[in-house]
Design a protein around this motif. Structure first.
Motif: not given
Length: 148
Positions: A54-69
């Motif tokens: 809910q607090y994550a930034k969303k992509d163009e499809n409204g899905e949460p953006i995941l980053n990777e270490t």
């Protein structure tokens, strides 16, 4: 009697219960409590993930953006870390309460097992042990007579 534990202490509570050597009916009672706590732990994990989404930034499809270490671990790209931190603090301080007619026997049994345990606790485990033990609470009406 009921058992109360904060969401953040469910996993340590399970670990404390697992370290106590028991057999027979006392072991079964401990397993009942542990199984209930495992169910709550799974729910807490799902709800924590939902909060982060809910607090994550969303992509163009409204899905949460995941980053990777660099080592391949994924994490959410959080929009407002302060607000998420407040929400998580509140969430982890909520308590799970296990009570009810069918749990009375095994809760009393597990509390007694903790009282007679010969495990030597040290460091943070000793703090967790105290918090788990203090989670066993007598109901106010439990010791009162039904007589009017």
């Amino acid at each position: 009697m009921k058992f109360e534990v904060k969401n953040e202490l469910i996993a340590p509570a399970i670990n404390i219960l697992q370290k106590i050597k028991l057999k027979g009916l006392k072991s079964i009672h401990r397993s009942r409590l542990k199984d209930l706590l495992m169910t709550h732990l799974e729910r807490v994990g799902k709800e924590e993930k939902e909060l982060k989404e809910q607090y994550a930034k969303k992509d163009e499809n409204g899905e949460p953006i995941l980053n990777e270490t660099e080592d391949g671990q994924k994490f959410y790209d959080i929009e407002n870390r302060e607000d998420l931190g407040k929400a998580l603090d509140e969430f982890f301080n909520e308590k799970v309460v296990i009570d009810g007619g069918d749990s009375q026997v095994f809760l009393k049994s597990v509390k007694a097992s903790l009282e007679t345990s010969d495990v030597e606790w040290s460091g943070q485990e000793s703090d967790y042990f105290v918090q788990v033990y203090d989670g066993f609470v007598e109901d106010k009406n439990e010791n009162e007579s039904d007589d009017v």
